[in-house]
Scaffold this motif. Structure first.
Motif, mmCIF file in Angstrom:
data_model
loop_
_atom_site.group_PDB
_atom_site.id
_atom_site.type_symbol
_atom_site.label_atom_id
_atom_site.label_comp_id
_atom_site.label_asym_id
_atom_site.label_seq_id
_atom_site.Cartn_x
_atom_site.Cartn_y
_atom_site.Cartn_z
ATOM 1 N N ILE B 142 15.806 6.347 23.432
ATOM 2 C CA ILE B 142 15.473 5.668 22.190
ATOM 3 C C ILE B 142 14.374 4.651 22.510
ATOM 4 N N SER B 143 13.528 4.360 21.557
ATOM 5 C CA SER B 143 12.451 3.396 21.809
ATOM 6 C C SER B 143 12.935 1.968 21.583
ATOM 7 N N HIS B 144 12.393 1.068 22.386
ATOM 8 C CA HIS B 144 12.716 -0.357 22.288
ATOM 9 C C HIS B 144 11.605 -1.097 23.030
ATOM 10 N N SER B 145 11.715 -2.391 23.174
ATOM 11 C CA SER B 145 10.630 -3.160 23.802
ATOM 12 C C SER B 145 10.788 -3.276 25.304
ATOM 13 N N ILE B 146 11.405 -2.295 25.916
ATOM 14 C CA ILE B 146 11.557 -2.206 27.370
ATOM 15 C C ILE B 146 11.665 -0.719 27.681
ATOM 16 N N PRO B 147 11.214 -0.284 28.853
ATOM 17 C CA PRO B 147 11.276 1.152 29.122
ATOM 18 C C PRO B 147 12.719 1.680 29.235
ATOM 19 N N GLU B 148 12.849 2.954 28.902
ATOM 20 C CA GLU B 148 14.082 3.714 29.143
ATOM 21 C C GLU B 148 15.325 3.131 28.505
ATOM 22 N N PHE B 167 17.296 -1.001 19.481
ATOM 23 C CA PHE B 167 16.325 0.095 19.298
ATOM 24 C C PHE B 167 15.365 -0.175 18.160
ATOM 25 N N LYS B 168 14.277 0.593 18.189
ATOM 26 C CA LYS B 168 13.402 0.739 17.042
ATOM 27 C C LYS B 168 13.037 2.205 16.948
ATOM 28 N N LEU B 169 12.462 2.598 15.826
ATOM 29 C CA LEU B 169 12.054 3.995 15.658
ATOM 30 C C LEU B 169 10.556 4.086 15.894
ATOM 31 N N ASP B 170 10.185 4.264 17.164
ATOM 32 C CA ASP B 170 8.762 4.252 17.503
ATOM 33 C C ASP B 170 8.365 5.609 18.061
#
Lengths: 555, 555
Positions: B142-148, B167-170
């Protein structure tokens, strides 16, 4: 006299938001006759000023020069402009001028501090003026988030200055006079030397919105709420309070004012005639008998203040009234930076009760009282001053405002508290600096921010406090063991023995080994005991506490 | 076994933002086999936790039930999800699973606390799974402001749960895997019992923006800056760090990383392969020899932290480098509520230097890492869960998220820390509650938030501290006068005599008049001395201090 000069000297408000205090002077160097514009306060916080009740500008310079002070002018009634008048008037001793609403508030402040109310003189708006030494000063009506804000038109032997005070450009302000561009243009038409101008909203890029825009939105919200509605705003925003009350009235609700400031401000508005047609209000006692869907509470505490009505309602009952599931609580206000945690605490408490909280997230229920960037530009276009002196703002605001002014082709400068400017010519010149700072009201005592008192409190809060007590007999021999008391420290550290026991053992061991010379020397003994207490604590609990050592000698 | 049940129990993160810790269990009542999802920290502040180094969830319940704990899963490497692993692993003793980047950070945390690094097992993304008692768990990218970042797909005997983590939907996240709606739909296609979902941005009304949108804006800004450019962001936002570095590189600038966390995160990204093609960096020493217009600093301290690189640059020199008039400093970050004062302090310091600061006022240079309201709705539409359990948020966020979910026709509930839910059926049911709270790391010691230690510190900070010292001889007669020491209090009060002298006189007078019974009774004596010290202080300085009384008896 060619040696006369016009000076400007901010003592507070320039380099910060809050505690405004600006000095103007005219005359020979060092003998200028002075006026003071505003004398405000700012509020303490736990991080920098724990336990402090109120913060004033350091007025020492002006107190030392009080024989040169002709008058004090107060632009409007917000605490950061008027709040220190009762605390400093007796040390300054000059006549105080303000418009009626501001005077009403100022007189209460004087009374609270046992000062003579008749030191406050009420003056009417421009074209009425007062004379103070070389200055002639008039209050030019301007819109802001409190009634009867007045910009000052200060006529000096070398030209006209306009000191805006806090302002916005609102032509439909709901309560009080609208901003009148034609009047302002007329007053400025013969030339304005310097516009000394509010900078707080220079980073807000869109033009400000009128107070009149929030009414219809509030009305819709209140009408659509099925149960009790409570709303908070700054009590001094009398226009907003009126808008809220009228929205309640139109929805068939009885209005109940809660919180001392809320009642005080409405009273001041009615007494001075700035507020008319305010809906009839009911007391909290009477409100208890009214069906919840027919009731609207207007409460203090928009910034989450723990003792205000909003916080008390969030914790439970206030004046016999409680909020319940399905009620609505409206913040018709913005949260000032630094107050977020207090405001969110209240919102979460209401959330736990099932109260629906509406805050300024949508931007519908609040407008700012300050001029945004396009408004600042418009103001310069109307007044067309030779110089713009940015005031009331942190350094970043003042600098941005100066850059904006220079981009518009006007002379400008960043002058923070203590910077003395010479405004005699066409360019502002720095001609001196004066020591400024903050004075804390701590309980009933005024202390300097740099006295070390508050620094010691912060250190105790961060590090805890160890008290070491040692008794020596007539021969400087330790009598018994060292005694330790802890405050704000863990009871047990890494060795799993009580910290007190560990420290007492280490200190007593030192006493047993210390030479006669050390034991006879108070400062040497204290220094050693402090060091041991700090180092042993570091080993045990990983931090070095503040240590107070008490050596008692039986002699 | 019909008596088996599926439980959910948040220990941290539900009712607050920070220190996430969620327990799931399956089995007979009271004997459920457990897994823990995340074990984070939150940060202390002066207002509520002065002197505290770090805040953990109170893990007592789980420690008591450690024999039932099968595994710990960490969704991602942010401190509020991973930060407490090194501090609590030895008390929990279960295997820890995480993806590679998160594992890399977790191993460092284990090493820092002297814990075994091999307790951390790296797992690949879905469809790889691990088994932990009755649970089968996989990391769904899932996307977020940090990898993996990984959402957890938790298969239980009664159905599938998806625990989103943050999470965010990026779909264009710059670094790491894009959000893949098709994969998510596929994983959800056989039915999802419960979506346990991030709530932090539920009040953000517009759909979130992609990480990819900030690059072009940053590039324009950096290219247009004539002198040195420094930029800060969360170091863990490796995508942003890369975007910043690439903007610098394209503008012909050498990149210099400043601050331990900045170097650590880039290193972790390179070691684990999530970061590729990162521009070459120069050391601060080498940076000193590079023309300012060809240099870009990437620095820690986006939240105004006093010891971080940004604050040090704002105060003067850091690693031999200084900022000057005409340089640019970019906050590619938002200010977390509560940190405003620290951030503005830095901005004002830069303003005094003539450095041009660009912050997120324009909205161009930062995007959030969390799902906004429309994104939360979209997530529900994709996953189509029977229930939505809002997690990670203050009460107001959880409640709003639950209302949103119910409006979409899904069962939902507000479950704050300590609330045990039964998720076995189609509706969440509250089936118990567990004592939760906060554990403070204070120096090297863990203390309870309610132990009274921090309360005493706050009281000393607000009220100051008076120490009263009295010595009594073998016959319980006072030996000499009372001795007073002050900490954090004004030296002189209303009578214009030193406060110490006034207190000592009042206390000594009391000792002279006290009866034999009082003098012989430690607690009675202390109570009286404390009362007198407080009341006399109130008269003198208008506040009642904390008082420590030390009675020494020569016997």
């Amino acid at each position: 006299m060619s040696s006369d000069r016009l000076i400007y000297l901010p003592l507070g408000g320039a380099g910060e938001i809050g505690m405004n205090a600006y000095v103007y002077g005219y005359g020979p160097k060092g003998k200028e006759r002075l006026i003071l514009v505003d004398i405000g306060v700012t509020f303490a916080d736990m991080e920098t000023s724990p336990g402090v009740d109120l913060i004033f500008p350091d007025m020492s310079w002006l107190i030392q020069n009080k024989d040169r002070l002709e008058a004090i002018y107060i632009t409007h009634g917000h605490e950061d402009h008027i709040g220190a008048i009762g605390q400093f008037w007796d040390k300054l001793g000059a006549p105080v001028y303000a418009r009626a609403f501001t005077s009403n508030l100022a007189r209460h402040k004087m009374r609270d501090q046992g000062q003579p109310e008749d030191a406050i003189t009420t003056v009417s708006a421009w074209p009425e003026t007062t004379t103070a030494g070389p200055f002639t000063v008039g209050f030019l009506p301007i819109s802001h988030s409190i009634p009867e804000s007045g910009s000052l038109v200060i006529d000096t032997p070398v030209g006209r200055i306009i000191h805006t005070g806090d302002f916005k450009l609102d032509e439909t302000p709901v309560v009080g006079e609208a901003f009148d561009p034609e009047l302002w243009a007329d007053v400025s038409s013969k030339g304005v030397k310097a516009l000394v101008c509010d900078s707080t909203n220079v980073f807000s890029l869109q033009a400000g919105r009128s107070e009149a825009t929030v009414g219809p939105e509030i009305e819709k919200l209140v009408a659509a709420s099925p149960n009790l509605v409570a709303a908070t705003t700054f009590a001094s925003n009398v226009a907003r309070v009126k808008t809220l009350a009228e929205a309640g009235q139109r929805a068939g609700r009885s209005i109940c004012l809660m919180g001392r400031a809320m009642r005080r401000m409405v009273e001041a508005g009615l007494e001075t005639g700035v507020l008319t047609d305010f809906p009839k209000v009911v007391s909290p006692e009477d409100a208890q008998g009214i069906p919840r869907g027919n009731l609207m509470l207007l409460v203090t505490g928009s910034q989450g203040e723990r003792r205000a009505a909003s916080a008390q309602l969030a914790r439970g009952k206030h004046n016999g009234l409680t909020l319940k599931e399905g009620d609505t609580f409206l913040f018709s206000s913005k949260t000032i930076p630094g107050n977020e945690k207090g405001v969110f605490r209240i919102i979460n408490q209401f959330s736990e009760m099932g109260v629906d909280v509406v805050d300024d997230n949508s931007g519908l229920y609040h407008v700012s009282g300050h001029a945004n960037r396009p408004d600042l530009e418009k103001m310069q276009d109307i007044v067309n001053p030779t110089m713009v002196i940015p005031m009331h703002g942190e350094h970043r605001h003042l600098r941005e405002h100066a850059k904006l002014s220079e981009a518009k082709g006007r002379a400008s400068i960043v002058a923070v508290n203590g910077t003395m400017l010479d405004l005699t010519g066409d360019m502002p010149k720095v001609v001196g600096s004066v020591e400024t700072g903050r004075t804390y009201l701590d309980g009933s005592v005024k202390i300097g921010a740099m006295d070390g008192i508050v620094r010691d409190r912060i250190r105790m809060a961060l590090n805890g406090h160890v008290i070491v007590n040692v008794i020596l007999d007539e021969d400087d021999e330790p009598l018994g063991e060292a005694w330790v008391e802890l405050m704000g420290l863990p009871e047990v550290g890494s060795s799993n023995a009580p910290l007190v026991d560990v420290l007492e053992a280490d200190l007593t061991q030192f006493l047993g080994r210390a030479g006669a010379k050390t034991l006879a020397d108070d400062s040497k003994l204290e220094e050693n005991l402090r060091r041991i207490a700090r180092n042993s604590s570091k080993d045990e609990i990983g931090k070095k506490p503040e240590v107070t050592v008490i050596v008692s000698r039986l002699s």
